[in-house]
Design an enzyme around this catalytic site. Sequence first.
Site, PDB file in Angstrom:
ATOM      1  N   MET A  45       0.859  -1.198   0.000  1.00 23.52           N
ATOM      2  CA  MET A  45       0.000   0.000   0.000  1.00 23.52           C
ATOM      3  C   MET A  45       0.888   1.239   0.000  1.00 23.52           C
ATOM      4  O   MET A  45       1.870   1.297   0.723  1.00 23.52           O
ATOM      5  CB  MET A  45      -0.859  -0.004   1.263  1.00 23.52           C
ATOM      6  CG  MET A  45      -1.373   1.356   1.687  1.00 23.52           C
ATOM      7  SD  MET A  45      -1.974   1.378   3.387  1.00 23.52           S
ATOM      8  CE  MET A  45      -3.628   0.842   3.160  1.00 23.52           C
ATOM      9  N   ASN A  46       0.534   2.258  -0.818  1.00 20.28           N
ATOM     10  CA  ASN A  46       1.130   3.588  -0.610  1.00 20.28           C
ATOM     11  C   ASN A  46       0.038   4.644  -0.522  1.00 20.28           C
ATOM     12  O   ASN A  46      -0.858   4.476   0.328  1.00 20.28           O
ATOM     13  CB  ASN A  46       2.298   3.896  -1.558  1.00 20.28           C
ATOM     14  CG  ASN A  46       2.041   3.863  -3.043  1.00 20.28           C
ATOM     15  OD1 ASN A  46       1.826   2.805  -3.600  1.00 20.28           O
ATOM     16  ND2 ASN A  46       2.104   4.988  -3.705  1.00 20.28           N
ATOM     17  N   ASP A  47       0.073   5.699  -1.284  1.00 18.88           N
ATOM     18  CA  ASP A  47      -0.750   6.902  -1.032  1.00 18.88           C
ATOM     19  C   ASP A  47      -2.230   6.644  -0.688  1.00 18.88           C
ATOM     20  O   ASP A  47      -2.887   5.851  -1.364  1.00 18.88           O
ATOM     21  CB  ASP A  47      -0.801   7.789  -2.285  1.00 18.88           C
ATOM     22  CG  ASP A  47       0.537   8.046  -2.907  1.00 18.88           C
ATOM     23  OD1 ASP A  47       1.544   7.567  -2.391  1.00 18.88           O
ATOM     24  OD2 ASP A  47       0.562   8.720  -3.953  1.00 18.88           O
ATOM     25  N   GLN A  63      -3.360   3.475  -3.019  1.00 18.56           N
ATOM     26  CA  GLN A  63      -2.493   2.850  -4.014  1.00 18.56           C
ATOM     27  C   GLN A  63      -2.126   1.459  -3.497  1.00 18.56           C
ATOM     28  O   GLN A  63      -1.656   1.315  -2.357  1.00 18.56           O
ATOM     29  CB  GLN A  63      -1.229   3.702  -4.211  1.00 18.56           C
ATOM     30  CG  GLN A  63      -1.487   5.020  -4.908  1.00 18.56           C
ATOM     31  CD  GLN A  63      -1.719   4.824  -6.399  1.00 18.56           C
ATOM     32  OE1 GLN A  63      -0.791   4.671  -7.164  1.00 18.56           O
ATOM     33  NE2 GLN A  63      -2.986   4.830  -6.810  1.00 18.56           N
ATOM     34  N   TRP A  71       6.008  -2.425  -4.484  1.00 18.21           N
ATOM     35  CA  TRP A  71       5.274  -1.590  -5.439  1.00 18.21           C
ATOM     36  C   TRP A  71       5.227  -2.277  -6.807  1.00 18.21           C
ATOM     37  O   TRP A  71       6.184  -2.938  -7.212  1.00 18.21           O
ATOM     38  CB  TRP A  71       5.963  -0.220  -5.540  1.00 18.21           C
ATOM     39  CG  TRP A  71       5.167   0.792  -6.306  1.00 18.21           C
ATOM     40  CD1 TRP A  71       4.213   1.621  -5.807  1.00 18.21           C
ATOM     41  CD2 TRP A  71       5.271   1.073  -7.710  1.00 18.21           C
ATOM     42  NE1 TRP A  71       3.710   2.406  -6.814  1.00 18.21           N
ATOM     43  CE2 TRP A  71       4.334   2.090  -7.993  1.00 18.21           C
ATOM     44  CE3 TRP A  71       6.039   0.567  -8.755  1.00 18.21           C
ATOM     45  CZ2 TRP A  71       4.153   2.623  -9.274  1.00 18.21           C
ATOM     46  CZ3 TRP A  71       5.858   1.086 -10.027  1.00 18.21           C
ATOM     47  CH2 TRP A  71       4.927   2.097 -10.274  1.00 18.21           C
ATOM     48  N   SER A 107      -2.439   7.833  -8.292  1.00 15.88           N
ATOM     49  CA  SER A 107      -3.200   8.547  -7.264  1.00 15.88           C
ATOM     50  C   SER A 107      -4.218   9.530  -7.820  1.00 15.88           C
ATOM     51  O   SER A 107      -4.079  10.029  -8.942  1.00 15.88           O
ATOM     52  CB  SER A 107      -2.237   9.280  -6.333  1.00 15.88           C
ATOM     53  OG  SER A 107      -1.633   8.348  -5.492  1.00 15.88           O
ATOM     54  N   ASP A 168      -1.750  12.872 -10.242  1.00 16.52           N
ATOM     55  CA  ASP A 168      -2.363  12.985  -8.917  1.00 16.52           C
ATOM     56  C   ASP A 168      -3.417  14.109  -8.841  1.00 16.52           C
ATOM     57  O   ASP A 168      -3.294  15.039  -8.024  1.00 16.52           O
ATOM     58  CB  ASP A 168      -1.283  13.173  -7.821  1.00 16.52           C
ATOM     59  CG  ASP A 168      -0.154  12.161  -7.935  1.00 16.52           C
ATOM     60  OD1 ASP A 168      -0.385  11.084  -8.531  1.00 16.52           O
ATOM     61  OD2 ASP A 168       0.964  12.438  -7.455  1.00 16.52           O
ATOM     62  N   TRP A 295       9.160   6.114   0.402  1.00 14.22           N
ATOM     63  CA  TRP A 295       9.952   5.500  -0.659  1.00 14.22           C
ATOM     64  C   TRP A 295      11.364   5.254  -0.156  1.00 14.22           C
ATOM     65  O   TRP A 295      11.961   6.121   0.474  1.00 14.22           O
ATOM     66  CB  TRP A 295       9.991   6.410  -1.902  1.00 14.22           C
ATOM     67  CG  TRP A 295       8.634   6.653  -2.465  1.00 14.22           C
ATOM     68  CD1 TRP A 295       7.967   7.841  -2.530  1.00 14.22           C
ATOM     69  CD2 TRP A 295       7.773   5.668  -3.043  1.00 14.22           C
ATOM     70  NE1 TRP A 295       6.735   7.656  -3.104  1.00 14.22           N
ATOM     71  CE2 TRP A 295       6.589   6.330  -3.428  1.00 14.22           C
ATOM     72  CE3 TRP A 295       7.868   4.292  -3.257  1.00 14.22           C
ATOM     73  CZ2 TRP A 295       5.516   5.666  -4.020  1.00 14.22           C
ATOM     74  CZ3 TRP A 295       6.801   3.622  -3.843  1.00 14.22           C
ATOM     75  CH2 TRP A 295       5.647   4.321  -4.221  1.00 14.22           C
TER      76      TRP A 295
HETATM   77  C1  FRU Z   1       3.382   9.397  -4.587  1.00  9.29           C
HETATM   78  C2  FRU Z   1       3.269   8.718  -5.944  1.00  9.29           C
HETATM   79  C3  FRU Z   1       2.307   9.483  -6.844  1.00  9.29           C
HETATM   80  C4  FRU Z   1       1.826   8.419  -7.777  1.00  9.29           C
HETATM   81  C5  FRU Z   1       1.800   7.202  -6.892  1.00  9.29           C
HETATM   82  C6  FRU Z   1       2.154   5.917  -7.593  1.00  9.29           C
HETATM   83  O1  FRU Z   1       3.841   8.558  -3.569  1.00  9.29           O
HETATM   84  O2  FRU Z   1       4.546   8.614  -6.538  1.00  9.29           O
HETATM   85  O3  FRU Z   1       2.865  10.593  -7.491  1.00  9.29           O
HETATM   86  O4  FRU Z   1       0.576   8.709  -8.303  1.00  9.29           O
HETATM   87  O5  FRU Z   1       2.713   7.427  -5.853  1.00  9.29           O
HETATM   88  O6  FRU Z   1       1.900   4.811  -6.780  1.00  9.29           O
END
Ligand code: FRU
Length: 494
Positions: A45-47, A63, A71, A107, A168, A295
């Site tokens: 998971m990210n954003d 995400q 990722w 995102s 985004d 990151w």
């Molecule tokens: C930010 C980002 C966004 C992008 C997403 C990809 O952490 O790099 O700019 O949309 O993550 O997962």
Amino acid sequence: MDKIREEDHNQLINQAYENVMGLQQQAAADPHRLQFHMMAPANWMNDPNGLIQFKGEYHLFYQHHPYSAKWGPMHWGHAVSRDLVCWEHLPIALAPSESFDLDGCFSGSAVDDEGTLTLMYTGIAPEGSLHRQIQCLAMSEDGRTFSKFDGNPVIGAPPVDGSEDFRDPKAWKHEGQWYVVIGSGKEGIRNVLLYRSADLREWQYVGVVAESDGTQGAIWECPDLFALGDKYVLVVSPNVEKAKNIYMIGDFDYTTGKFVQESMGELDYGFDYYAAQSFEDDTGRRIVIGWMDIWGANMPTQAYGWAGAMTVPRVLSLLPDGALSVLPVPELHSLRKEPTCFNNIVVDSGSSGYLGELRGDCLELIAEFELPESRNAEFGLKVRCSSDGREETRFGYRVAEGELIVDRSRSGLDASGISRCGLSLPDGETLKLHIYLDRSSVEVFSNEGRGVISNRIYPGQDSLGVDLYVSEGRVRLIKLEVWKLKPIWNGCAK
Ligand code: FRU
């Protein structure tokens, strides 16, 4: 444009969701699995994406890579909540499936378009050996299943002020018009671009909202722009080595699309905070959630098949002196159990064991200290202390520097460094710390939310001690309130 293959999309979603739900037990077995923070059922998971309160229910998308703890091709995971505390996982909302997003659904944000929950996201379109970043829509009537718009992309190329980094979208409505800010940049100067629309489908480019001065990183990702009190706040995530979320307070003109900055700071001064997104809930509060990882960080939880978490939801407001306040939502009080209170303890340098048997890895602590006489002192609380004294995580205040710190250089596996946040306390003012401690995270809010630090830590399972400390001389703890916190998973805290 090809017709959207909705059945294929649904099949991809079902497959991905089944896979991730099948890995839930394995992720839950990790001793570092968080207990009261929102995470994906398993894998990466990210954003946070698409935060919205829609028909009374809070939605959090994110995400997500449902096939790996690293990722990869981005999907949108999805969860809902009635109280911002307990979350229920829902099937994945978006999977890469069409020519306009086959390399990922990056995102974006959510809006309520007269009862239709509408997502605006960056589709990553394969184009030869390139990936084109274009802006797309997906809609849902029930807040559960989403159909991609068959007129996608709605913004198919960056404007003259942008570049191939163009992503985004954060959309909102103002006086009957839709607006969206998109992160981009050109020739080393990073910027936020503004568009306007009457219907979310046809967009007119307005201009550059703000641009970097060349010191704020390589890309302005995840822009967010919103009114707060009588000001506007612009938030960006500069993609730099020490990535962080910058906020700028100032004024915004809808006609020219220009933001004029008056002050700035960081939404959170920790190592593990990025890609924050905010929304206004039905009570008018401006709530922000960030990705509580970063990151390039070591993520030892990947060995158990998961990575990434959200911070606790936080409320933003402006203090009377114009400073930004960031505080945890009061709904989190519903997690409290077994309260303990300590009053009036004088802490001496060189002594320890001030809090008796107090131990834990899921705690809320609210402390107030008098400032010590020694200007050179560092004092505060330490948590996750091992009995042999080798592990500990410190929340401290450095009087001479006027600085709040979180020291995780002895926090266990793979953690290092000291997070710092300027916090000037006038004479007579006390230090107030509000701490949320979960199994592999610490979040501290100081004095009315003037400084916030969030970090991931990976201590040993037996490192559970809590204590007070001062580096020289003495300091007086006025009061410390402590609660154990109930887990939000498996039936939640009711
Ligand atoms: C930010 C980002 C966004 C992008 C997403 C990809 O952490 O790099 O700019 O949309 O993550 O997962």
